[in-house]
Scaffold this motif. Structure first.
Motif, short mmCIF file in Angstrom:
data_model
loop_
_atom_site.label_atom_id
_atom_site.label_comp_id
_atom_site.label_asym_id
_atom_site.label_seq_id
_atom_site.Cartn_x
_atom_site.Cartn_y
_atom_site.Cartn_z
N VAL A 678 0.94 -1.38 0.07
CA VAL A 678 0.05 0.04 -0.05
C VAL A 678 0.83 1.08 -0.07
CG1 VAL A 678 -1.80 1.26 1.17
CG2 VAL A 678 -1.83 -1.16 1.16
N GLN A 679 1.70 1.36 1.01
CA GLN A 679 2.61 2.57 1.18
C GLN A 679 3.49 2.61 -0.12
OE1 GLN A 679 6.02 3.82 3.91
NE2 GLN A 679 4.62 3.50 5.13
N GLY A 680 3.92 1.55 -0.45
CA GLY A 680 5.05 1.56 -1.81
C GLY A 680 4.24 1.82 -2.90
N SER A 681 3.15 1.42 -3.08
CA SER A 681 2.34 1.84 -4.50
C SER A 681 1.93 3.50 -4.36
CB SER A 681 1.03 1.08 -4.65
OG SER A 681 1.50 -0.14 -4.66
N ALA A 682 1.61 3.86 -3.10
CA ALA A 682 1.25 5.28 -3.14
C ALA A 682 2.55 6.05 -3.69
CB ALA A 682 0.84 5.54 -1.55
N ALA A 683 3.76 5.64 -2.94
CA ALA A 683 5.06 6.42 -3.26
C ALA A 683 5.34 6.43 -4.59
CB ALA A 683 6.10 5.59 -2.35
N ASP A 684 5.09 5.10 -5.37
CA ASP A 684 5.27 5.28 -6.60
C ASP A 684 4.38 6.21 -7.44
OD1 ASP A 684 7.02 3.05 -6.33
OD2 ASP A 684 5.79 1.44 -6.79
N MET A 685 3.30 6.19 -7.09
CA MET A 685 2.39 7.24 -7.65
C MET A 685 2.84 8.52 -7.40
SD MET A 685 -1.53 7.92 -6.62
CE MET A 685 -1.96 6.08 -6.64
N THR A 686 3.17 8.91 -6.12
CA THR A 686 3.73 10.43 -6.02
C THR A 686 4.86 10.64 -6.86
OG1 THR A 686 2.65 10.06 -3.81
CG2 THR A 686 4.24 12.03 -4.30
N LYS A 687 5.72 9.62 -6.93
CA LYS A 687 6.93 9.99 -7.89
C LYS A 687 6.72 10.00 -9.13
CE LYS A 687 10.36 7.94 -4.75
NZ LYS A 687 11.26 6.72 -4.37
N LEU A 688 5.78 9.44 -9.61
CA LEU A 688 5.38 9.27 -11.14
C LEU A 688 4.72 10.73 -11.40
CD1 LEU A 688 4.11 5.48 -11.77
CD2 LEU A 688 6.12 6.58 -13.07
N GLY A 689 3.82 11.21 -10.37
CA GLY A 689 3.10 12.44 -10.51
C GLY A 689 4.44 13.64 -10.53
N MET A 690 5.41 13.34 -9.89
CA MET A 690 6.41 14.38 -9.75
C MET A 690 7.03 14.26 -11.26
SD MET A 690 8.17 13.64 -6.32
CE MET A 690 9.54 14.85 -6.41
N ILE A 691 7.39 13.19 -11.74
CA ILE A 691 8.18 13.13 -13.17
C ILE A 691 6.97 13.98 -14.21
CG2 ILE A 691 8.57 11.77 -15.09
CD1 ILE A 691 9.50 9.61 -12.63
N ASN A 692 5.75 13.62 -14.24
CA ASN A 692 4.95 14.43 -15.17
C ASN A 692 5.03 15.87 -14.89
OD1 ASN A 692 3.92 12.07 -16.49
ND2 ASN A 692 2.53 11.79 -14.93
N ILE A 693 4.93 16.14 -13.52
CA ILE A 693 4.97 17.60 -13.54
C ILE A 693 6.14 18.18 -14.06
CG2 ILE A 693 5.58 19.41 -11.42
CD1 ILE A 693 3.54 17.67 -9.70
N TYR A 694 7.33 17.75 -13.80
CA TYR A 694 8.47 18.14 -14.30
C TYR A 694 8.65 18.12 -15.87
CZ TYR A 694 13.86 18.41 -14.92
OH TYR A 694 14.99 18.96 -15.13
N LYS A 695 8.25 17.24 -16.22
CA LYS A 695 8.15 17.15 -17.86
C LYS A 695 7.07 18.00 -18.68
CE LYS A 695 7.24 12.60 -18.69
NZ LYS A 695 7.44 11.25 -19.04
N ASN A 696 6.16 18.57 -17.65
CA ASN A 696 5.07 19.40 -18.28
C ASN A 696 5.81 20.84 -18.51
OD1 ASN A 696 2.87 21.71 -18.05
ND2 ASN A 696 1.94 19.68 -18.21
N LYS A 697 5.89 21.24 -19.99
CA LYS A 697 6.48 22.20 -20.41
C LYS A 697 5.56 23.65 -19.88
CE LYS A 697 8.01 24.74 -24.59
NZ LYS A 697 7.51 25.75 -24.12
N GLU A 698 4.37 23.44 -20.03
CA GLU A 698 3.58 24.70 -19.77
C GLU A 698 3.79 25.22 -18.00
OE1 GLU A 698 -0.86 24.36 -20.12
OE2 GLU A 698 -1.21 26.56 -19.35
N LEU A 699 3.72 24.11 -17.30
CA LEU A 699 4.34 24.29 -15.92
C LEU A 699 5.46 25.26 -16.04
CD1 LEU A 699 3.33 21.61 -13.76
CD2 LEU A 699 2.60 23.88 -13.36
N ARG A 700 6.41 24.74 -16.57
CA ARG A 700 7.81 25.24 -16.51
C ARG A 700 7.91 26.66 -17.04
NH1 ARG A 700 10.90 20.79 -17.90
NH2 ARG A 700 10.48 21.17 -20.46
#
Length: 762
Positions: A678-700
DNA sequence: ACGCGACGCGCC
DNA sequence: AAAGGGCGCGTCGCGT
């Protein structure tokens, strides 16, 4: 011993060397440096370093080289570019990659025979000046910038930052042998340090750590001719470990490791540069506000302390008697009493006030739970002292000390693999445990001028993960309908209507009865996911064990998917010795493979007799060993209660058989099996979310920067006028990894001028 | 003087 | 009989 490095030094120079060394000696941590421990004599210290490096490393001299000639480095880098891949490692003055200077770096590429070390800032201890036989940082940087090959490092989070801050070399990471090793051995009791991995790889030799060789001596003081082999070997070892790791994947024909490899490639390697950018961005701190808080809290503590001591007045006689009976001046109960000493508090509670045993597990405990139960003037005051003291020392006073003088910001270190579950840890300082209930502390952190914080958190992330993992119809329904999940669960457990189990009624008025049911369902549910027992559940809910047992049965019956998830996780862990998250992160649980009881036949047991070569009757005894074991196992299986078990174990011991009870560690591993998924899947999810945020050009483009990750919550900073749009984008990016899940996920955004201080944005 | 484990406690 | 998962850090008190 060795050649005295300081033999030719004048008296005056010796004194100077000593002062340089003294500074560095107090800076570094020492681990077993036997040669240095006893003596502060500089000759001895440096001779020790030399002796050790010579003894262990001279045989690698032929594979190493130190380079000060720019042309040689240029040629080497040409070689690197031809081969396409290279290993790089840095040597520094300490472990802070933003503040501690680089001393040199090493490189290796397989198309060259040797690994090289490029010294940059060593000190010549003869002259106490910059050693002239080394390369300038500027020249080194110019040449390093010619590298087009892919970089392999061991712990790139450190080296990338050192290269950036201390040398101006901005490069990318291709492969990190430490991250790889950690992911593939996660949960096993093995070290992921470069030297330990390499030693295990070679099998025949121990490669010592920095501390073992140099102890508190900073690397710039190690003469280049003794330093270069050690440093070069780091790059060489990194490379060989990399090759070994490639082999490991190559040999994995059945793709057993595909899940971990995917986490390595798609989560952990991409996250590195993101986290580095967060760390380097830092977060703003209001030092004047800290000072104000300090005064306020100091007053609070003084007041509470005075109250605590005053409340002891009625016990003055007993306290003095106790001191006389227990060693007078040397008594553990000091005069005045140290309010922060658990030992002294225990004496006051249990020996002087005689409050009796509150908690059987910690009969002399002084934790908050116990103090709350005792509940008198003293414990109330003590709780105040504790609470405010904690806030003062851990946050109000500690945070300003961590402010980087160059940036006036706090640059926390986030360790992406700091937790075995896959969660980040955060240190120096830990920004993941800043008080939230207290409304003062978080306000220490403030956004840049013209900027605001955006905090975006997954709403009930772990319950949704559980629902996703368990595929339970009740849970799926609650989340897809947008219902209050715990109210739904409570309703199903107690066969009531959903509306009756909500915190508020249809008009938004409080509904105490519903709130109670909801609260119980929630605690019970979370407790089950953590492996909490009925007893503890009862305690936290303030109900009897029987009621707690009943509640658990109801919840499990209401949610068969949850029950299946619990059982399946344990069964899987027992069969394979590990569990996996939704995205394939693995945690090994070696304790799951233990026998419940381990038998050791001691020397005075029947087993010893089989070694008697004369007496053939002992052969018979040997055969009986398994029988004896079986007999005890049967009895232990049928034993009820701790007393019976320990009685049987005592009996065995009298027979010379030692029985180790592993039930505790196995039960612990079972809880970990469930929680990690449970905790590990949540951690994966958050990290993937971070990667998506980082890759988002508009946000940058909108000037958004991520600053903090607090498990299910990401906090960033952006210009106030862009806040609203940034919030929307953040939320989208965080939800993208779970868009195909049967459970819908949700994120909540908040805008703040300071952490914990809401801001309305248009 | 310093390292280390235990305890206690802040967060999710 | 008893067992809540995952962290980092401050203090104390012991040991070297």
């Amino acid at each position: 011993m060795g050649i005295g490095l300081f033999e030719n030094l004048s008296e005056a120079s010796q004194v100077e060397v000593k002062s340089v060394l003294k500074k560095t000696l107090t800076k570094r941590k020492a681990v077993d440096v036997s040669l240095m421990k006893k003596s502060t004599n500089i000759n001895t210290v440096m001779a020790g370093v030399q002796a050790l490096t010579h003894e262990h490393l001279s045989k690698y001299e032929a594979r190493c080289e130190f380079v000060t000639d720019p042309q040689r480095l240029r040629d080497y880098i040409e070689s690197i570019n031809t081969s396409g891949y290279y290993a790089i490692d840095t040597e520094t003055m300490g472990l802070n990659p933003m503040l501690d200077d680089i001393v040199g770096f090493s490189l290796y590429t397989p198309s060259e025979d040797k690994a090289i070390y490029v010294p940059l800032t060593h000190i010549d201890i003869k002259t106490l000046r910059h050693d002239v036989r080394q390369m300038s940082k500027a020249v080194a940087l110019e040449l390093l910038n010619e590298i087009s090959a892919k970089a392999v490092m061991h712990n790139c989070m450190f080296d990338l930052r050192v290269l950036k801050h201390q040398l101006g070399f901005n490069t990318k990471i291709y492969w990190d042998t430490m991250i790889f090793n950690k992911l593939f051995t996660n949960g096993k009791e093995v070290s992921s340090s470069l030297k330990n991995i390499y030693s295990a790889l070679k099998g025949d030799e121990q490669f010592l750590s920095f501390d073992k060789y140099f102890g508190k001596v900073t690397f710039n003081l190690v003469p280049i001719q003794h330093a270069y082999v050690y440093a070069s070997m780091d790059a060489l070892m990194t490379w060989e470990i990399y090759q070994h790791q490639l082999q490991l994947i190559e040999n994995d024909k059945s793709c057993d490791l595909a899940g971990i490899l995917s986490v390595y490639r798609n989560i952990e390697m991409p996250i590195c540069r993101i986290v580095i950018e967060m760390e380097d961005a830092g977060v703003g701190v209001d030092l004047e506000y800290c000072e104000q808080l300090r005064e306020v809290y100091q007053k609070k503590i003084e007041e509470a302390e005075a109250r605590a001591l005053a409340s002891l007045k009625p016990y003055e006689v007993e306290i003095n008697e106790y001191r006389l009976e227990h060693g007078g001046k040397k008594c553990k109960l000091s005069d005045p009493i140290k309010i922060n000493s658990p030992i002294q508090i225990a004496i006051l509670l249990y020996d002087i006030m005689k409050v009796g045993v509150i908690d059987n597990k910690t009969p002399r405990g002084t934790g908050a739970g116990i103090l709350e139960k005792v509940k008198n003037d003293f414990t109330r005051a003590l709780l105040d002292v504790r609470e405010n003291g904690k806030l003062l020392s851990t946050y109000i006073e500690a945070l300003p000390k961590q402010v980087n003088p160059n940036t006036n910001r706090i640059h926390t270190q986030f360790n992406p693999l700091g937790a075995v579950t896959g969660r980040f840890s955060s240190e120096s300082p830990n920004l993941q445990n800043i008080p939230s209930a207290n409304k003062d502390i978080r306000k220490i952190f403030k956004a840049r001028e013209g900027y605001c914080f955006i905090s975006c958190d997954y709403s009930s992330q772990e319950p949704r993960i559980v629902s996703q993992l368990s595929n339970d119809p009740i849970m799926i329904n609650a989340f897809t309908e947008g219902k209050d999940y715990y109210a739904t669960l409570g309703a199903a457990a107690y066969h009531k209507k959903y509306e009756e189990c909500r915190e508020t009624d249809a008009n938004g008025n409080p509904n105490p009865a519903g709130k109670k049911i909801r609260e119980r369902a929630k605690r019970c549910y979370l407790g089950l996911c953590y492996g909490m027992q009925a007893r503890k559940l009862g305690e936290t809910l303030g109900v009897t064990v029987e009621e707690a047992v009943d509640l658990r049965q109801r919840v499990l019956k209401a949610s068969p998917g949850l029950k299946m998830l619990l059982d399946d996780s344990v069964e899987f862990a027992r069969r394979y010795g590990y569990v996996e998250t939704i995205w394939g992160r693995r945690r090994y649980l070696p304790a799951m493979e233990l026998d419940m009881y381990e038998f050791t036949f001691l020397s005075n047991s029947t087993e010893a007799m089989i070694f008697d070569p004369i007496d053939f009757s002992t052969l018979e005894m040997y055969d009986k060993r398994d029988e004896i074991k079986e007999k005890y196992l049967k009895r232990l299986e049928n034993a009820r209660g701790f007393k019976q078990v320990s009685a049987i174990m005592g009996e065995a011991r009298a027979e010379g058989i030692s029985i180790k009870d592993n039930s505790g560690v196995i039960a612990e591993a079972e809880r970990q099996a469930i929680n990690t998924r449970v905790q590990g899947s949540a951690a994966d999810m958050t990290k993937l979310g971070m990667i998506n945020i980082y890759k988002n050009k508009e946000l940058r483009d909108l000037g958004f920067k991520m600053l903090l990750a607090v498990h299910d919550e990401l906090i960033g900073e952006c210009p106030i006028e862009n806040a609203k749009r940034c919030g929307e984008l953040m939320s989208e990016c965080m939800l993208a990894p779970v868009k195909d899940f049967v459970i819908p996920f949700k994120c909540d955004c908040e805008f703040m001028s300071r952490w914990g201080e809401r801001l309305d944005v248009a």
